[in-house]
Structure formats: C-alpha cells, structure tokens
Design a protein around this motif. Structure first.
Motif, PDB file in Angstrom:
ATOM      1  N   LEU A  67       1.046  -0.875  -0.111  1.00  0.00           N
ATOM      2  CA  LEU A  67       0.338   0.196  -0.085  1.00  0.00           C
ATOM      3  C   LEU A  67       0.741   1.157   0.042  1.00  0.00           C
ATOM      4  N   GLU A  68       0.850   1.794  -1.562  1.00  0.00           N
ATOM      5  CA  GLU A  68       1.656   3.063  -0.894  1.00  0.00           C
ATOM      6  C   GLU A  68       1.393   4.688  -0.820  1.00  0.00           C
ATOM      7  N   HIS A  69      -0.011   4.999  -1.429  1.00  0.00           N
ATOM      8  CA  HIS A  69      -0.460   5.977  -0.865  1.00  0.00           C
ATOM      9  C   HIS A  69      -2.131   5.819  -0.859  1.00  0.00           C
ATOM     10  N   LEU A  70      -2.521   6.371   0.441  1.00  0.00           N
ATOM     11  CA  LEU A  70      -3.551   6.370   0.734  1.00  0.00           C
ATOM     12  C   LEU A  70      -4.049   7.499   1.220  1.00  0.00           C
ATOM     13  N   ALA A  71      -4.855   8.187   0.780  1.00  0.00           N
ATOM     14  CA  ALA A  71      -5.652   9.834   0.980  1.00  0.00           C
ATOM     15  C   ALA A  71      -7.214   9.973   0.739  1.00  0.00           C
ATOM     16  N   THR A  72      -7.675  11.135   1.524  1.00  0.00           N
ATOM     17  CA  THR A  72      -8.496  12.016   1.543  1.00  0.00           C
ATOM     18  C   THR A  72      -8.793  13.032   1.064  1.00  0.00           C
ATOM     19  N   LEU A  99       2.921  -1.524   4.417  1.00  0.00           N
ATOM     20  CA  LEU A  99       2.842   0.018   4.023  1.00  0.00           C
ATOM     21  C   LEU A  99       4.155   0.607   4.943  1.00  0.00           C
ATOM     22  N   GLU A 100       4.337   1.883   5.040  1.00  0.00           N
ATOM     23  CA  GLU A 100       5.186   2.541   4.759  1.00  0.00           C
ATOM     24  C   GLU A 100       4.530   3.764   5.619  1.00  0.00           C
ATOM     25  N   ILE A 101       4.894   4.163   6.681  1.00  0.00           N
ATOM     26  CA  ILE A 101       4.489   5.473   7.460  1.00  0.00           C
ATOM     27  C   ILE A 101       5.998   6.044   8.607  1.00  0.00           C
ATOM     28  N   ALA A 115      -0.044   5.885  13.110  1.00  0.00           N
ATOM     29  CA  ALA A 115       0.403   4.637  13.536  1.00  0.00           C
ATOM     30  C   ALA A 115      -1.032   3.378  13.791  1.00  0.00           C
ATOM     31  N   GLY A 116      -1.772   4.472  14.939  1.00  0.00           N
ATOM     32  CA  GLY A 116      -3.000   4.111  15.257  1.00  0.00           C
ATOM     33  C   GLY A 116      -3.712   3.845  13.913  1.00  0.00           C
ATOM     34  N   LEU A 144      11.618   5.297   7.222  1.00  0.00           N
ATOM     35  CA  LEU A 144      10.006   5.430   8.026  1.00  0.00           C
ATOM     36  C   LEU A 144       9.717   3.791   8.303  1.00  0.00           C
ATOM     37  N   GLN A 145       8.725   3.725   8.568  1.00  0.00           N
ATOM     38  CA  GLN A 145       8.489   2.215   8.917  1.00  0.00           C
ATOM     39  C   GLN A 145       8.036   1.686   8.785  1.00  0.00           C
ATOM     40  N   ILE A 146       7.944   0.485   8.556  1.00  0.00           N
ATOM     41  CA  ILE A 146       7.331  -0.534   8.096  1.00  0.00           C
ATOM     42  C   ILE A 146       5.888  -1.591   9.099  1.00  0.00           C
ATOM     43  N   MET A 147       4.788  -1.833   8.393  1.00  0.00           N
ATOM     44  CA  MET A 147       3.711  -1.891   9.153  1.00  0.00           C
ATOM     45  C   MET A 147       2.777  -3.111   7.879  1.00  0.00           C
ATOM     46  N   SER A 148       3.587  -4.564   8.536  1.00  0.00           N
ATOM     47  CA  SER A 148       2.508  -5.371   8.202  1.00  0.00           C
ATOM     48  C   SER A 148       1.267  -6.214   8.984  1.00  0.00           C
ATOM     49  N   TYR A 149       0.225  -6.109   7.842  1.00  0.00           N
ATOM     50  CA  TYR A 149      -1.341  -6.786   8.269  1.00  0.00           C
ATOM     51  C   TYR A 149      -1.019  -7.967   9.289  1.00  0.00           C
ATOM     52  N   GLY A 150      -1.948  -8.442  10.041  1.00  0.00           N
ATOM     53  CA  GLY A 150      -2.029  -9.587  10.778  1.00  0.00           C
ATOM     54  C   GLY A 150      -1.500 -10.190  11.779  1.00  0.00           C
ATOM     55  N   LYS A 151       0.278  -9.750  11.706  1.00  0.00           N
ATOM     56  CA  LYS A 151       1.547 -10.076  12.105  1.00  0.00           C
ATOM     57  C   LYS A 151       2.586  -9.195  12.025  1.00  0.00           C
ATOM     58  N   GLY A 152       3.255  -8.810  13.148  1.00  0.00           N
ATOM     59  CA  GLY A 152       4.364  -8.743  12.492  1.00  0.00           C
ATOM     60  C   GLY A 152       5.169  -8.979  12.135  1.00  0.00           C
ATOM     61  N   VAL A 153       6.856  -8.990  11.791  1.00  0.00           N
ATOM     62  CA  VAL A 153       7.462  -9.848  11.035  1.00  0.00           C
ATOM     63  C   VAL A 153       9.609  -8.701  10.997  1.00  0.00           C
ATOM     64  N   THR A 154       9.633  -9.828  11.551  1.00  0.00           N
ATOM     65  CA  THR A 154      11.384  -9.640  11.493  1.00  0.00           C
ATOM     66  C   THR A 154      11.410  -9.045  10.359  1.00  0.00           C
ATOM     67  N   GLU A 155      12.979  -7.979  10.788  1.00  0.00           N
ATOM     68  CA  GLU A 155      14.233  -7.720   9.402  1.00  0.00           C
ATOM     69  C   GLU A 155      14.698  -8.474   8.665  1.00  0.00           C
ATOM     70  N   GLU A 156      14.505  -9.899   8.539  1.00  0.00           N
ATOM     71  CA  GLU A 156      15.187 -10.741   7.892  1.00  0.00           C
ATOM     72  C   GLU A 156      13.490 -11.956   7.571  1.00  0.00           C
ATOM     73  N   GLU A 157      12.605 -11.763   7.456  1.00  0.00           N
ATOM     74  CA  GLU A 157      11.463 -11.749   7.298  1.00  0.00           C
ATOM     75  C   GLU A 157      11.235 -11.259   5.855  1.00  0.00           C
ATOM     76  N   PHE A 158      11.493  -9.652   6.225  1.00  0.00           N
ATOM     77  CA  PHE A 158      10.898  -8.538   5.422  1.00  0.00           C
ATOM     78  C   PHE A 158      11.722  -8.622   4.541  1.00  0.00           C
ATOM     79  N   LYS A 159      12.928  -9.260   4.269  1.00  0.00           N
ATOM     80  CA  LYS A 159      13.883  -9.149   3.121  1.00  0.00           C
ATOM     81  C   LYS A 159      13.984  -9.338   1.388  1.00  0.00           C
ATOM     82  N   VAL A 160      12.370 -10.710   1.789  1.00  0.00           N
ATOM     83  CA  VAL A 160      12.209 -10.894   0.937  1.00  0.00           C
ATOM     84  C   VAL A 160      11.024 -10.129  -0.344  1.00  0.00           C
TER      85      VAL A 160
END
Length: 175
Positions: A67-72, A99-101, A115-116, A144-160
């Motif tokens: 998810l790159e850009h969300l706006a209203t 997504l990134e925040i 974030a909330g 920035l920081q990465i957010m993941s849906y459903g569960k957190g991920v480690t840096e290693e898991e996110f690498k791919v």
C-alpha cells in the motif's frame, strides 16, 4: 471501487495526492503518470456523485501487496473512507500486505495517530531500520517504518518483500 482505467481520472487523483503528501513522499506529475500505466499498480477510490473523495494507490506484487498512498479530500477526512479502501484490498488478497509510515515521534502527534489508524485495522508496527527510496531525482532516501498486516515481521522475514518493493516500486536493485 477498483478503477480499471485510472489514467482517465489522473488529474482528479493527482490533486488529492499533491495536497495530502509532502514533496519527499510523492513523485513528479510525469513520474506518477508513468506509475499509473504500470501493470502492477492499482487505484481504488471512494466516489460520490462522480467526485473522487478518497483513493488508495497500491502495488499488487508477486509476493505481497504494498500500500503506497492513501488519501482523502480534506472535507471527507474521518468518515471511514480510508479504512474502507484498505479493508477492500486486504479482503481480496491472500498475500502479505505492507505499508510505510513516518516514524512515530512525540514531537509530531500525527505520526502516532496514523500508526493507530492502521493498528485498528490490524497492522503491526515493525521496529527494524527501513528507508523509502527516492521517488524522484534529487531526493534522498527517507527513514520510515514498515507496518505489516496480521502480524509483525522481522527484518529477515521482510527482506524478500523489500527486494521486490524496492525493485518494482522504486527501481532499485541489489539492496
């Protein structure tokens, strides 16, 4: 609603985009037009009486959804349109969603509210180092920081996923 031909609504979406994101977090007009033609890029909108009130620009990648850009529009903030768009994408995908925040800081309360918002939808804030690659010439990488849906991920898991995001979204290979 997913737009099948988002380029026909480019100017309307770009006005919302331009008014919602700081310069470092958006492409040039020409750069964003090019993205609209990418086969991996999608645009979802909330529309009333022919006017786009909110949009979500995202990437349907082979390994994940980004998810790159969300706006209203300003007059429609707080009405649940952003949540609706994010939940539509999540509901239609079996892939991991990221997504990134901006980093959450006490100095900027909006970062915590943002974030909330995503946490209430089911995203998790991950605490490893991450940079958004520049969206246009002359910009520098942005922490920035990465957010993941459903569960957190480690840096290693996110690498791919990061490799595919960097290559497809930012045009950066071999990170």
């Amino acid at each position: 609603m997913l737009l099948n031909t988002p380029e026909t609504r480019f100017e309307e979406i770009y006005r919302i985009y331009e008014g919602s994101f700081p310069d470092v977090e958006r492409r040039t007009r020409e750069g964003q037009k090019k993205v609209f033609g990418d086969p991996c890029y999608r645009i979802r909108v909330v529309e009333e009486e022919g006017e786009i009130l909110a949009f979500l620009g995202y990437w349907e990648l082979s390994a994940c959804v980004f998810l790159e850009h969300l706006a209203t529009t300003e007059k429609c903030r707080g009405k649940g349109y952003g949540k609706q768009l994010v939940e539509e994408v999540i509901g239609e995908s079996s892939k991991p969603v990221f997504l990134e925040i901006e980093p959450v800081t006490e100095e900027d309360p909006m970062t915590g509210r943002r974030a909330g918002f995503y946490e209430r939808i089911g995203f998790h804030l991950n605490f490893f180092y991450y940079e958004q690659m520049p969206l246009k010439a002359g910009d520098m990488p942005t922490p920035l920081q990465i957010m993941s849906y459903g569960k957190g991920v480690t840096e290693e898991e996110f690498k791919v996923y990061k490799e595919e995001i960097y290559e497809t979204v930012y045009g950066v290979k071999n990170i």
